[in-house]
Design a protein around this motif. Structure first.
Motif, mmCIF file in Angstrom:
data_model
loop_
_atom_site.group_PDB
_atom_site.id
_atom_site.type_symbol
_atom_site.label_atom_id
_atom_site.label_comp_id
_atom_site.label_asym_id
_atom_site.label_seq_id
_atom_site.Cartn_x
_atom_site.Cartn_y
_atom_site.Cartn_z
ATOM 1 N N THR B 21 0.848 -1.203 0.000
ATOM 2 C CA THR B 21 0.000 0.000 0.000
ATOM 3 C C THR B 21 0.880 1.249 0.000
ATOM 4 N N ALA B 22 1.907 1.246 0.857
ATOM 5 C CA ALA B 22 2.815 2.402 0.920
ATOM 6 C C ALA B 22 3.550 2.589 -0.409
ATOM 7 N N LEU B 25 1.336 4.084 -3.070
ATOM 8 C CA LEU B 25 1.173 5.519 -2.810
ATOM 9 C C LEU B 25 2.434 6.296 -3.164
ATOM 10 N N ARG B 26 3.588 5.712 -2.801
ATOM 11 C CA ARG B 26 4.858 6.404 -3.052
ATOM 12 C C ARG B 26 5.029 6.694 -4.547
ATOM 13 N N VAL B 29 2.387 9.346 -5.632
ATOM 14 C CA VAL B 29 2.667 10.690 -5.093
ATOM 15 C C VAL B 29 3.902 11.291 -5.763
ATOM 16 N N LEU B 68 -2.673 11.927 -8.496
ATOM 17 C CA LEU B 68 -2.770 11.920 -7.028
ATOM 18 C C LEU B 68 -4.095 11.287 -6.582
ATOM 19 N N SER B 72 -4.621 7.622 -4.729
ATOM 20 C CA SER B 72 -5.309 7.560 -3.447
ATOM 21 C C SER B 72 -6.401 6.478 -3.465
ATOM 22 N N ILE B 73 -7.116 6.380 -4.575
ATOM 23 C CA ILE B 73 -8.141 5.332 -4.692
ATOM 24 C C ILE B 73 -7.475 3.965 -4.853
ATOM 25 N N ARG B 75 -4.816 2.877 -3.647
ATOM 26 C CA ARG B 75 -4.212 2.305 -2.421
ATOM 27 C C ARG B 75 -5.145 1.271 -1.793
ATOM 28 N N VAL B 76 -6.461 1.484 -1.956
ATOM 29 C CA VAL B 76 -7.431 0.529 -1.402
ATOM 30 C C VAL B 76 -7.335 -0.788 -2.169
#
Lengths: 279, 112
Positions: B21-22, B25-26, B29, B68, B72-73, B75-76
């Motif tokens: 997940t991280a 996102l990384r 982002v 972005l 964010s979506i 990541r789920v």
């Protein structure tokens, strides 16, 4: 075309919003919207659109570090996100049947009361005597993280899963009905009902608010409420602020975090109550 | 007294889901930050520039902001997939349900 000083102010304010948002699990809208509209004369729709971007940027920027350091409880965040997303969807459908001003007053007063309750335990570093809820055990929701400020691994249990889930459902409904991020409700639900350490509550709330805001961002985009000229400095400032905030949180005591959270909570409570009253 | 539970750092299931997940996102982002910063700098110094004849700085910022939002979506979905790979079906199902509700919300256009 905005001036360079406009961009500098927006970058600076967004940085501060990112720091505060990542520390306290809030979206930063309470800082960004008033500054953009009252100080800089930005149209309210564009300010709200930028605020939605700030929530996502805070959440995404902070989550990378908080997930790595296990301060965000991912299982719990996903479990509770189910409640907030169902709530947000239901709230959007209930919009035409409910008087928003009454909700602002009721929940503003409720937040104020919660702020006072939180003040009474302002010196509590970690929750004590927590009994793990059977559902927390079933879904493996309890966890641990390394607390740099205490210099040790903190193991915690999750209590009040049903009550916490219900609070998140209500927080989601409020988001759908009132168009607010409801990060304060999420932190309160985890802190007061689920008895989580304050750091875990704010970091997990941070993770959750970004998920819900992402869905609404698509809608704001479609409406043309996200102006890239305003959203760009907001996104950059907030991202940098969120990264700085994650560094601060690691070394900060939970008691300090709680003392920062309480006045902001009371400010949001007063703002909500006044908004409902004036409507 | 703080309760004693299994240390989640030694739990590979939890570590993997959080790691994936991280990481998702990384990546999102970073790409988003670069695009938004590039577009923003172009707007400040050469606002009238057109790249490849049709991309202006606002388009570059928009691409960054959409990245972005997408990250964010996503990541789920990433967390849900990671839970599934590791055999945690309960959390994989919860993640999938959240993802579906998010998509439904986007389609209905009325959330928050």
């Amino acid at each position: 075309m905005p001036t360079p000083s406009f961009y500098l102010v927006v970058l600076g304010v967004s940085f501060v919003a990112g720091v505060i948002g990542s520390l306290l699990g809030l979206g930063g809208g309470i800082i960004i919207v008033p500054v953009l509209t009252l100080m800089l004369g930005v149209d309210i729709h564009h300010a709200i659109g930028a605020s939605v971007i700030s929530v996502i940027a805070t959440s995404s920027g902070a989550a990378i570090t908080f997930l790595r350091d296990k301060i965000t409880n991912l299982r719990l965040g996903m479990f509770l996100n189910l409640a907030t997303t169902i709530g947000a969807l239901s709230g959007a459908f209930l919009m035409s049947y409910v008087q928003p001003h009454l909700l602002y007053i009721i929940f503003g007063l409720l937040l104020g009361y919660s702020g006072i309750a939180m003040y009474q335990k302002r010196n509590m570093e970690l929750p004590e005597g927590v009994q793990e809820h059977p559902l927390a055990s079933r879904f493996r929701l309890s966890g641990s993280y390394y607390d740099k400020s205490l210099g040790r691994q903190v193991h915690y249990k999750v209590a009040g899963v049903v009550a916490g889930w219900f609070v998140m459902l209500v927080a989601g409904i409020l988001s759908g009905l009132l168009g607010i991020g409801s990060g304060a409700f999420k932190v309160l639900g985890m802190d007061m009902f689920m008895k989580l350490p304050m750091k875990v509550s704010t970091a997990t709330s941070n993770f959750m608010i970004g998920v819900t805001a992402s869905a609404s961002a698509g809608v704001y985009y479609a409406r043309g409420d996200i102006d890239p000229v305003i959203a760009a400095p907001v996104a950059l400032g907030v991202l940098l602020g969120a990264v700085a905030g994650t560094r601060l949180l690691g070394n900060m005591r939970s008691t300090t975090l709680r003392k920062l959270f309480i006045p902001i909570l009371l400010f949001i409570a007063a703002q909500m109550t006044l908004k409902g009253w004036s409507a | 007294m703080v309760g004693i539970t299994v240390d989640s750092r030694s739990d590979p299931l939890s570590r993997n889901a959080e790691w994936w997940t991280a990481q998702s996102l990384r990546v999102g982002v970073t790409i988003s930050g670069v695009l938004v910063a590039l577009g923003f700098l172009l707007i400040l110094w050469v606002p009238e520039i057109s790249i490849l004849g049709f991309l202006d700085p606002r388009d570059i910022i928009n691409a960054g902001l959409l990245t972005l939002i997408g990250a964010s979506i996503f990541r789920v979905a990433a967390a849900s997939l990671a839970f599934l790979v590791e055999g945690d079906r309960a959390h994989a199902a919860i993640g999938a349900a959240v993802f579906l509700i998010l998509v439904l919300s986007l389609l209905l256009g009325r959330v928050e």
